[in-house]
Design a protein around this motif. Structure first.
Motif, mmCIF file in Angstrom:
data_model
loop_
_atom_site.group_PDB
_atom_site.id
_atom_site.type_symbol
_atom_site.label_atom_id
_atom_site.label_comp_id
_atom_site.label_asym_id
_atom_site.label_seq_id
_atom_site.Cartn_x
_atom_site.Cartn_y
_atom_site.Cartn_z
ATOM 1 N N ALA A 95 47.320 37.371 31.717
ATOM 2 C CA ALA A 95 46.016 37.416 32.385
ATOM 3 C C ALA A 95 45.065 38.294 31.587
ATOM 4 O O ALA A 95 45.468 39.284 30.974
ATOM 5 C CB ALA A 95 46.163 37.960 33.795
ATOM 6 N N THR A 96 43.791 37.928 31.608
ATOM 7 C CA THR A 96 42.790 38.715 30.888
ATOM 8 C C THR A 96 42.168 39.783 31.786
ATOM 9 O O THR A 96 41.466 40.662 31.302
ATOM 10 C CB THR A 96 41.670 37.803 30.365
ATOM 11 O OG1 THR A 96 41.085 37.080 31.469
ATOM 12 C CG2 THR A 96 42.232 36.798 29.361
ATOM 13 N N ALA A 97 42.414 39.682 33.093
ATOM 14 C CA ALA A 97 41.872 40.658 34.045
ATOM 15 C C ALA A 97 42.789 40.666 35.266
ATOM 16 O O ALA A 97 43.576 39.729 35.469
ATOM 17 C CB ALA A 97 40.445 40.270 34.446
ATOM 18 N N PRO A 98 42.728 41.721 36.070
ATOM 19 C CA PRO A 98 43.534 41.727 37.300
ATOM 20 C C PRO A 98 43.228 40.503 38.161
ATOM 21 O O PRO A 98 42.081 40.060 38.258
ATOM 22 C CB PRO A 98 43.097 43.017 37.996
ATOM 23 C CG PRO A 98 42.631 43.902 36.886
ATOM 24 C CD PRO A 98 41.983 42.983 35.895
ATOM 25 N N ARG A 99 44.269 39.954 38.770
ATOM 26 C CA ARG A 99 44.125 38.715 39.521
ATOM 27 C C ARG A 99 43.705 38.977 40.975
ATOM 28 O O ARG A 99 44.104 39.972 41.574
ATOM 29 C CB ARG A 99 45.449 37.951 39.518
ATOM 30 C CG ARG A 99 45.839 37.395 38.158
ATOM 31 C CD ARG A 99 47.117 36.594 38.256
ATOM 32 N NE ARG A 99 47.320 35.775 37.064
ATOM 33 C CZ ARG A 99 48.171 36.066 36.088
ATOM 34 N NH1 ARG A 99 48.900 37.182 36.141
ATOM 35 N NH2 ARG A 99 48.289 35.267 35.039
ATOM 36 N N PRO A 100 42.908 38.056 41.568
ATOM 37 C CA PRO A 100 42.631 38.148 43.001
ATOM 38 C C PRO A 100 43.928 38.088 43.791
ATOM 39 O O PRO A 100 44.942 37.519 43.327
ATOM 40 C CB PRO A 100 41.757 36.935 43.280
ATOM 41 C CG PRO A 100 41.239 36.509 41.948
ATOM 42 C CD PRO A 100 42.281 36.885 40.948
ATOM 43 N N VAL A 101 43.913 38.644 44.978
ATOM 44 C CA VAL A 101 45.101 38.720 45.821
ATOM 45 C C VAL A 101 44.805 38.027 47.153
ATOM 46 O O VAL A 101 43.765 38.281 47.772
ATOM 47 C CB VAL A 101 45.512 40.184 46.086
ATOM 48 C CG1 VAL A 101 46.785 40.245 46.928
ATOM 49 C CG2 VAL A 101 45.697 40.918 44.765
ATOM 50 N N GLY A 182 49.981 42.921 38.638
ATOM 51 C CA GLY A 182 48.858 42.261 37.990
ATOM 52 C C GLY A 182 47.711 41.933 38.919
ATOM 53 O O GLY A 182 46.763 41.232 38.513
ATOM 54 N N GLY A 183 47.756 42.416 40.168
ATOM 55 C CA GLY A 183 46.728 42.092 41.136
ATOM 56 C C GLY A 183 45.596 43.104 41.176
ATOM 57 O O GLY A 183 45.728 44.238 40.714
ATOM 58 N N ASP A 184 44.480 42.679 41.749
ATOM 59 C CA ASP A 184 43.286 43.503 41.856
ATOM 60 C C ASP A 184 43.167 44.048 43.285
ATOM 61 O O ASP A 184 42.831 43.297 44.206
ATOM 62 C CB ASP A 184 42.048 42.667 41.516
ATOM 63 C CG ASP A 184 40.755 43.475 41.515
ATOM 64 O OD1 ASP A 184 40.805 44.675 41.845
ATOM 65 O OD2 ASP A 184 39.704 42.898 41.187
ATOM 66 N N PRO A 185 43.427 45.323 43.515
ATOM 67 C CA PRO A 185 43.328 45.868 44.873
ATOM 68 C C PRO A 185 41.909 45.881 45.406
ATOM 69 O O PRO A 185 41.709 46.077 46.618
ATOM 70 C CB PRO A 185 43.877 47.290 44.716
ATOM 71 C CG PRO A 185 43.671 47.633 43.280
ATOM 72 C CD PRO A 185 43.826 46.354 42.529
ATOM 73 N N ASP A 186 40.921 45.644 44.548
ATOM 74 C CA ASP A 186 39.530 45.589 44.977
ATOM 75 C C ASP A 186 39.068 44.170 45.274
ATOM 76 O O ASP A 186 37.876 43.939 45.517
ATOM 77 C CB ASP A 186 38.618 46.209 43.914
ATOM 78 C CG ASP A 186 38.854 47.703 43.762
ATOM 79 O OD1 ASP A 186 39.108 48.366 44.785
ATOM 80 O OD2 ASP A 186 38.811 48.199 42.616
ATOM 81 N N ASN A 187 40.000 43.222 45.241
ATOM 82 C CA ASN A 187 39.663 41.833 45.574
ATOM 83 C C ASN A 187 40.819 41.220 46.355
ATOM 84 O O ASN A 187 41.618 40.459 45.818
ATOM 85 C CB ASN A 187 39.366 41.026 44.314
ATOM 86 C CG ASN A 187 38.824 39.639 44.637
ATOM 87 O OD1 ASN A 187 38.537 39.323 45.783
ATOM 88 N ND2 ASN A 187 38.684 38.806 43.623
ATOM 89 N N VAL A 188 40.903 41.590 47.620
ATOM 90 C CA VAL A 188 41.984 41.142 48.501
ATOM 91 C C VAL A 188 41.397 40.284 49.617
ATOM 92 O O VAL A 188 40.475 40.713 50.321
ATOM 93 C CB VAL A 188 42.739 42.335 49.111
ATOM 94 C CG1 VAL A 188 43.794 41.852 50.119
ATOM 95 C CG2 VAL A 188 43.391 43.170 48.007
ATOM 96 N N THR A 189 41.917 39.074 49.769
ATOM 97 C CA THR A 189 41.552 38.183 50.870
ATOM 98 C C THR A 189 42.735 38.069 51.806
ATOM 99 O O THR A 189 43.848 37.757 51.369
ATOM 100 C CB THR A 189 41.175 36.787 50.347
ATOM 101 O OG1 THR A 189 40.030 36.891 49.500
ATOM 102 C CG2 THR A 189 40.862 35.835 51.498
ATOM 103 N N ILE A 190 42.519 38.330 53.080
ATOM 104 C CA ILE A 190 43.573 38.084 54.063
ATOM 105 C C ILE A 190 43.367 36.692 54.653
ATOM 106 O O ILE A 190 42.230 36.253 54.870
ATOM 107 C CB ILE A 190 43.607 39.154 55.179
ATOM 108 C CG1 ILE A 190 42.266 39.259 55.901
ATOM 109 C CG2 ILE A 190 44.019 40.503 54.605
ATOM 110 C CD1 ILE A 190 42.296 40.190 57.122
ATOM 111 N N PHE A 191 44.462 35.983 54.865
ATOM 112 C CA PHE A 191 44.367 34.671 55.511
ATOM 113 C C PHE A 191 45.582 34.476 56.389
ATOM 114 O O PHE A 191 46.666 34.996 56.130
ATOM 115 C CB PHE A 191 44.171 33.548 54.496
ATOM 116 C CG PHE A 191 45.334 33.195 53.587
ATOM 117 C CD1 PHE A 191 45.809 31.888 53.524
ATOM 118 C CD2 PHE A 191 45.925 34.145 52.750
ATOM 119 C CE1 PHE A 191 46.847 31.539 52.663
ATOM 120 C CE2 PHE A 191 46.953 33.796 51.888
ATOM 121 C CZ PHE A 191 47.424 32.499 51.845
ATOM 122 N N GLY A 192 45.372 33.752 57.476
ATOM 123 C CA GLY A 192 46.448 33.536 58.420
ATOM 124 C C GLY A 192 46.177 32.303 59.251
ATOM 125 O O GLY A 192 45.050 31.794 59.301
#
Length: 521
Positions: A95-101, A182-192
């Protein structure tokens, strides 16, 4: 055999597996086991470990009926109080940048379900979106949603909203550790989905969850599943009575009873309540004025909910899944008798207005549609109206159904959108569902749904083809073949439900409960 991969978390090293382009870590503990003195208490930090923790396989599901912890045709997951774990699926390519979560919260009426379900693995979604998929377990039933705080003693205190607190603790774990994967803690989406979607909107109203996520997706959310202290106390009292305890012995009994005893007591109390009041679930978050200050919809209307972008929607045929069976969690108002009980105590004019919106009532199909709308559409539209005043809100309806589901009479039923969200079209499940045709249609709808979910997770907004919902335009994206944008979809039903309060806003459960308890005991 798949090779392993080790990651150093703040609590210790975890060993996962490399599986077809992704790394998978299963059942990582995110909180201390809530057993012994920690039963019915807020989750506590994990004790760090030395060496390498094997997370190549799933461990326990949360306490529930063992029959509902089935994760395969011949596989039933063990159930235990020791189940506060989290799973991570991450692409292995550079990855070139932290990944969305994306953090998924499973459904199951707050009384059953497990993050170990194969559907929730997230591999296809992670690879297509180049993002990280996380799922969690949380306490269920009386363990997670029984508020026994009134029975606290100096020696044995109890906390409210344990299941909700578990979800917050899992999101805190993500903040501390996801960068190591490898995740981005500043881009977290919760879904349920379902109860998991109710959890999503509840987290939006929970102060402790502030800044733990940055966008939210609620699929088929009974968004008003929360009740006040009086109803919570009544459910707790029913559990105590079913345990054979008294006010004086309650704390000792709750602390020391076998976990299966407590589970059974909670399940019986839930069954009695739902039979008496269709659509009511007593094991839900408690508005305790502290951890959860107000209901999710009230918080959205007041602008005090977390002002994050929100996708929220329903399926066209929500209640067909529940109409053929009679389990406690499926006691929705889907037939005239249950619908009459649903409206007990309501203004007769409001009931007449709602029934008039369903042409052909009381024909079975229209009654089923009414029950689904009462449980899912009504609170979803209330959430849309409230939250859209303060933050970007996007409404959808999922209309697509493979031919097999159509022939079986289910249509686009509850949870069917997850076939698209998680991308099952090329799995054995997807091939079975499309055996009679519809493979191309399911593939097309999957591509559309995933493209929107991924764009939302990456950028905080879906693709430009999906306009925001406002109370002026009321635009809804309808997923189907073809997908389209509708204006004020099913307006007559929306208007009919506008002033209807759900069963969770009614105090008290059943005056006849004690008689039922005597029969059960």
């Amino acid at each position: 055999m798949a090779s392993t991969i080790d990651i150093e978390t703040q609590d210790g090293t975890v060993r996962g597996t490399r599986e077809r382009g992704v790394g998978r870590w299963r059942s990582i503990p995110y909180a201390a086991p809530p057993v012994g003195e920690l039963r019915l208490r807020a989750p506590q930090p994990v004790t760090p470990w030395s060496g390498v923790l094997d997370t190549t396989r799933f461990r326990n599901a949360a306490m529930q009926n063992k029959a509902t912890a089935r994760i395969g045709l011949r596989t039933v997951q063990p159930v235990s109080e020791d189940a506060l774990t989290i799973n991570v699926t991450a692409p292995l390519r550079p990855a070139t940048a932290p990944r969305p979560v994306m953090v998924f919260i499973h459904g199951g009426a707050y009384i059953f379900g497990t993050s170990a379900m194969g559907l929730y693995g997230g591999r296809q979604l992670a690879l297509r979106g180049d993002l990280i998929v996380v799922s969690m377990n949380y306490r269920l039933g009386a363990f997670g949603y029984g508020d026994f705080s009134r029975y606290s003693t100096a020696e044995r205190p109890f906390d409210s909203n344990c299941g909700l607190r578990d979800q917050v603790a899992a999101l805190e774990w993500v903040q501390r550790n996801i960068a190591a994967f490898g995740g981005d803690p500043d881009n977290v989406t919760i879904f349920g989905e379902s109860a998991g979607a109710a959890a999503v909107v509840t987290l939006m109203a929970t102060p402790a969850a502030k800044d733990l996520f940055h966008a939210a997706i609620a699929e088929s959310s009974p968004a008003d599943w929360a009740h006040g202290p009086a109803a919570a106390d009544e459910f707790a009292a029913q559990c105590i009575e079913l345990l054979g305890a008294t006010e004086q012995t309650a704390a000792e009994t709750l602390a020391n009873c076998d976990p299966e005893q407590l589970r059974r007591a909670g399940a019986k109390a839930i069954r009695f309540a739902m039979t008496d009041r269709p659509g009511y679930m007593p094991a839900v978050p408690t508005v305790d004025g502290n951890y959860l200050p107000t209901t999710p919809i009230e918080a959205m209307a007041a602008g005090t909910a977390h002002r994050v972008p929100l996708i929220i929607g329903t399926n066209r045929d929500e209640a067909t899944l529940f109409s053929r069976r009679n389990k406690p969690s499926e006691q929705l108002p889907t037939c005239p008798d249950r619908i009459d009980r649903y409206f007990d105590g309501s203004d007769p004019d409001i009931k007449a207005r709602v029934l008039a919106a369903y042409s052909g009532y009381p024909a079975p199909g229209t009654a089923i549609n009414l029950g689904g709308d009462a449980t899912f559409l009504r609170p979803t539209l209330a959430a849309c109206d409230a939250h859209s005043a303060y933050a970007p809100t996007y409404n959808y309806r999922y209309d697509y159904a493979p031919k097999l589901l159509q022939r079986m009479g289910f249509g686009a039923t509850h949870a069917s959108e997850m076939l698209a969200v998680f991308g099952v079209v090329d799995t054995p499940l997807g091939r079975a569902l499309t055996a009679g045709g519809s493979r191309r249609g399911l593939r097309l709808v999957t591509e559309q749904v995933q493209a929107q979910w991924i764009s939302f997770a990456r950028h905080g907004r879906p693709l430009p083809s999906w306009p925001q919902y406002t109370t002026q335009t009321r635009r809804t994206l309808v997923f189907d073949t073809p997908t389209r944008v509708a204006h004020d979809l099913d307006r007559a039903r929306r208007v009919a439900w506008r002033d209807v309060t759900g069963p969770h806003e009614v105090a008290g459960i059943s005056d006849g409960f004690s008689d039922e308890v005597e029969k059960a005991i």
